[in-house]
Design a protein around this motif. Sequence first.
Motif, PDB file in Angstrom:
ATOM      1  N   LYS B  92     -32.832  -5.688  11.078  1.00  0.00           N
ATOM      2  CA  LYS B  92     -33.617  -5.472  12.082  1.00  0.00           C
ATOM      3  C   LYS B  92     -35.073  -4.633  11.566  1.00  0.00           C
ATOM      4  CE  LYS B  92     -30.722  -3.327  15.685  1.00  0.00           C
ATOM      5  NZ  LYS B  92     -30.607  -2.068  16.132  1.00  0.00           N
ATOM      6  N   ILE B  93     -36.100  -5.454  11.590  1.00  0.00           N
ATOM      7  CA  ILE B  93     -36.979  -4.905  11.383  1.00  0.00           C
ATOM      8  C   ILE B  93     -38.211  -4.525  11.879  1.00  0.00           C
ATOM      9  CG2 ILE B  93     -39.846  -6.608  10.320  1.00  0.00           C
ATOM     10  CD1 ILE B  93     -37.789  -8.795  10.174  1.00  0.00           C
ATOM     11  N   TYR B  94     -38.489  -3.295  11.206  1.00  0.00           N
ATOM     12  CA  TYR B  94     -39.612  -2.004  12.099  1.00  0.00           C
ATOM     13  C   TYR B  94     -41.241  -2.165  11.358  1.00  0.00           C
ATOM     14  CZ  TYR B  94     -35.209  -0.342  13.582  1.00  0.00           C
ATOM     15  OH  TYR B  94     -33.593   0.039  14.250  1.00  0.00           O
ATOM     16  N   ASN B  95     -42.096  -1.472  12.591  1.00  0.00           N
ATOM     17  CA  ASN B  95     -43.065  -1.567  12.223  1.00  0.00           C
ATOM     18  C   ASN B  95     -43.647  -0.098  12.199  1.00  0.00           C
ATOM     19  OD1 ASN B  95     -43.295  -0.259  14.571  1.00  0.00           O
ATOM     20  ND2 ASN B  95     -44.552  -2.035  15.289  1.00  0.00           N
ATOM     21  N   THR B  96     -44.641   0.420  11.612  1.00  0.00           N
ATOM     22  CA  THR B  96     -44.335   1.842  11.284  1.00  0.00           C
ATOM     23  C   THR B  96     -44.974   2.708  12.493  1.00  0.00           C
ATOM     24  OG1 THR B  96     -47.465   1.921  11.173  1.00  0.00           O
ATOM     25  CG2 THR B  96     -46.044   1.812   9.383  1.00  0.00           C
ATOM     26  N   ASN B  97     -44.419   2.889  13.225  1.00  0.00           N
ATOM     27  CA  ASN B  97     -44.559   3.207  14.780  1.00  0.00           C
ATOM     28  C   ASN B  97     -42.748   3.164  15.199  1.00  0.00           C
ATOM     29  OD1 ASN B  97     -47.006   3.496  15.155  1.00  0.00           O
ATOM     30  ND2 ASN B  97     -47.036   1.567  16.026  1.00  0.00           N
ATOM     31  N   ASN B  98     -41.919   2.731  14.255  1.00  0.00           N
ATOM     32  CA  ASN B  98     -40.843   2.644  14.034  1.00  0.00           C
ATOM     33  C   ASN B  98     -40.031   1.768  15.712  1.00  0.00           C
ATOM     34  OD1 ASN B  98     -38.627   3.938  12.532  1.00  0.00           O
ATOM     35  ND2 ASN B  98     -38.016   5.072  14.344  1.00  0.00           N
ATOM     36  N   GLN B  99     -40.991   0.834  16.411  1.00  0.00           N
ATOM     37  CA  GLN B  99     -41.074  -0.352  17.201  1.00  0.00           C
ATOM     38  C   GLN B  99     -39.796  -1.439  16.596  1.00  0.00           C
ATOM     39  OE1 GLN B  99     -44.896  -1.790  18.281  1.00  0.00           O
ATOM     40  NE2 GLN B  99     -44.053  -2.433  19.916  1.00  0.00           N
ATOM     41  N   ILE B 100     -38.918  -1.666  16.728  1.00  0.00           N
ATOM     42  CA  ILE B 100     -38.638  -3.008  16.620  1.00  0.00           C
ATOM     43  C   ILE B 100     -39.346  -4.067  16.939  1.00  0.00           C
ATOM     44  CG2 ILE B 100     -36.618  -4.170  16.311  1.00  0.00           C
ATOM     45  CD1 ILE B 100     -34.699  -1.982  17.181  1.00  0.00           C
ATOM     46  N   ILE B 101     -39.816  -4.931  15.963  1.00  0.00           N
ATOM     47  CA  ILE B 101     -40.520  -6.601  15.738  1.00  0.00           C
ATOM     48  C   ILE B 101     -39.783  -7.125  15.460  1.00  0.00           C
ATOM     49  CG2 ILE B 101     -42.634  -5.026  15.251  1.00  0.00           C
ATOM     50  CD1 ILE B 101     -42.261  -6.182  12.427  1.00  0.00           C
ATOM     51  N   GLY B 102     -38.465  -7.939  14.658  1.00  0.00           N
ATOM     52  CA  GLY B 102     -38.376  -8.647  14.610  1.00  0.00           C
ATOM     53  C   GLY B 102     -36.643  -8.627  14.470  1.00  0.00           C
ATOM     54  N   LYS B 103     -35.913  -9.073  14.835  1.00  0.00           N
ATOM     55  CA  LYS B 103     -34.594  -9.152  13.863  1.00  0.00           C
ATOM     56  C   LYS B 103     -34.200 -10.455  14.204  1.00  0.00           C
ATOM     57  CE  LYS B 103     -33.163  -6.845  18.897  1.00  0.00           C
ATOM     58  NZ  LYS B 103     -33.189  -7.188  20.064  1.00  0.00           N
ATOM     59  N   ALA B 104     -32.765 -10.231  12.955  1.00  0.00           N
ATOM     60  CA  ALA B 104     -32.168 -11.374  12.222  1.00  0.00           C
ATOM     61  C   ALA B 104     -30.414 -11.870  11.982  1.00  0.00           C
ATOM     62  CB  ALA B 104     -32.970 -11.769  10.902  1.00  0.00           C
ATOM     63  N   VAL B 105     -29.830 -12.806  11.765  1.00  0.00           N
ATOM     64  CA  VAL B 105     -28.653 -12.863  11.551  1.00  0.00           C
ATOM     65  C   VAL B 105     -28.667 -13.722  10.737  1.00  0.00           C
ATOM     66  CG1 VAL B 105     -26.264 -13.187  12.843  1.00  0.00           C
ATOM     67  CG2 VAL B 105     -28.151 -12.228  13.736  1.00  0.00           C
ATOM     68  N   SER B 106     -27.858 -13.394   9.600  1.00  0.00           N
ATOM     69  CA  SER B 106     -27.149 -14.430   8.239  1.00  0.00           C
ATOM     70  C   SER B 106     -25.949 -14.890   8.364  1.00  0.00           C
ATOM     71  CB  SER B 106     -27.955 -14.060   6.985  1.00  0.00           C
ATOM     72  OG  SER B 106     -28.033 -13.253   6.918  1.00  0.00           O
ATOM     73  N   ASN B 107     -25.724 -15.878   7.505  1.00  0.00           N
ATOM     74  CA  ASN B 107     -24.009 -15.918   7.752  1.00  0.00           C
ATOM     75  C   ASN B 107     -24.186 -17.228   5.813  1.00  0.00           C
ATOM     76  OD1 ASN B 107     -23.895 -17.048  10.650  1.00  0.00           O
ATOM     77  ND2 ASN B 107     -23.236 -15.637  10.114  1.00  0.00           N
ATOM     78  N   TRP B 108     -23.580 -15.987   5.104  1.00  0.00           N
ATOM     79  CA  TRP B 108     -22.951 -16.340   3.593  1.00  0.00           C
ATOM     80  C   TRP B 108     -21.803 -17.054   3.388  1.00  0.00           C
ATOM     81  CZ3 TRP B 108     -27.774 -15.163   0.897  1.00  0.00           C
ATOM     82  CH2 TRP B 108     -28.783 -14.099   1.816  1.00  0.00           C
TER      83      TRP B 108
END
Lengths: 242, 242
Positions: B92-108
Amino acid sequence: MKKSYSFQIQPQDVDFQHKATLAALTNILLTTAGFNADENGFGIRDLNKNDCSWVLLRLAVEMNIFPLQYEKISIETWVEEVSRATTTRNFKIYNTNNQIIGKAVSNWAMINIIERRAQDLSGLNGIHQFATGEKMDMEKPSKLHVIAGRLADTFKVKYSHIDMNGHTNSMRYVEWVSDCIDIEIYKQKKIKRFEINFVNEILFGEEVSIFADDLGNSDFRFEIRKNESVACKARIVMTPYP
Amino acid sequence: MKKSYSFQIQPQDVDFQHKATLAALTNILLTTAGFNADENGFGIRDLNKNDCSWVLLRLAVEMNIFPLQYEKISIETWVEEVSRATTTRNFKIYNTNNQIIGKAVSNWAMINIIERRAQDLSGLNGIHQFATGEKMDMEKPSKLHVIAGRLADTFKVKYSHIDMNGHTNSMRYVEWVSDCIDIEIYKQKKIKRFEINFVNEILFGEEVSIFADDLGNSDFRFEIRKNESVACKARIVMTPYP
């Protein structure tokens, strides 16, 4: 006033020999310059307020040891002097044993980004009292000569090559010239000195041609041309591994 | 166990609109994965001791807001699950306002780097107790279909494209597909979802061809082929700026 900044060499910074690339090191040096100028009130964002910006004119880097993947390095930087037209910023690269593994000297100009014209640095606040006068004990970046050279590559400048001003990112120039050297040479020799002159900016969609000339396989000269004019000149001096 | 890592978007990470590029964000996600695996005893260096390594199979990224130059972001990451063949890591990608600005899922997958063969993850120490079971509330990375597409670019893989294993760096694949989208489209639309499947590694000197297919200018499909085989498939879904 000198200050040091710490970095760790990341997987994307290294080449097939696990060593930081010249492009990655250049990028780290420019990031260091940015941090230090920012902290002291004469960073790009400060200059932008007056429609100005920094332009890198020349850079020379001398490396004794290339840092490896995950290695931590520390970069000490200071402004040596400020003349009317240019300013000189120096760098020392240290490993964790406090050993100097590399040195660099950079020359910058300030331009007005609307008129695209060089500005007098005399009136720039904050930088003058910051200059230490301390020289770097290495040859300064020189004015590189025009070469003949063979055509090594030609392509159009793409989305991923350009920066926030729509100009080709400095790091790309270093990648493009680094790519001209045969991979077998990278296995036999290491880079001792790198010099680059930025002559003209290259914009999105422009057709660039990379020319390379190797003077005995140890002193490589490069030119990046757009249309018929020179946009960038570079030199990579290599030395055989002991 | 979740953990967060902080990053600042640097000048070389942004495009002409001052926004972090997809390639830069992908790189930050992979750096985050590396940090977190390293700290917990199942990083690449740990795997290397048994001649193994991690291979990224698939990645999906969904962005609400692209961070801007100099913006600080924080990336929270955790391992969702570990099966015999693959493991899933979420972000989960957060900005400095603690708002979620992006998400990602990866398979390895884990491979043996000498035999180039997939390994059973059952016996890998440290990772099993680390998996939280917590899913990400977004569509997982899917198996992308083969496309027809037009030839967008073709070139040889160069020194600056390869990583310490001599394979093309994951970030380069993202740059290559990002470069297929017309710059006017970047001005009108933003990237909503990005998916990539890594099918086959691409080595130094190999000739690659990039194919692109745009389904109505909002759902772009890509294939990176070497010789006649598919090495990578990708998809970029865009949405007009409000």
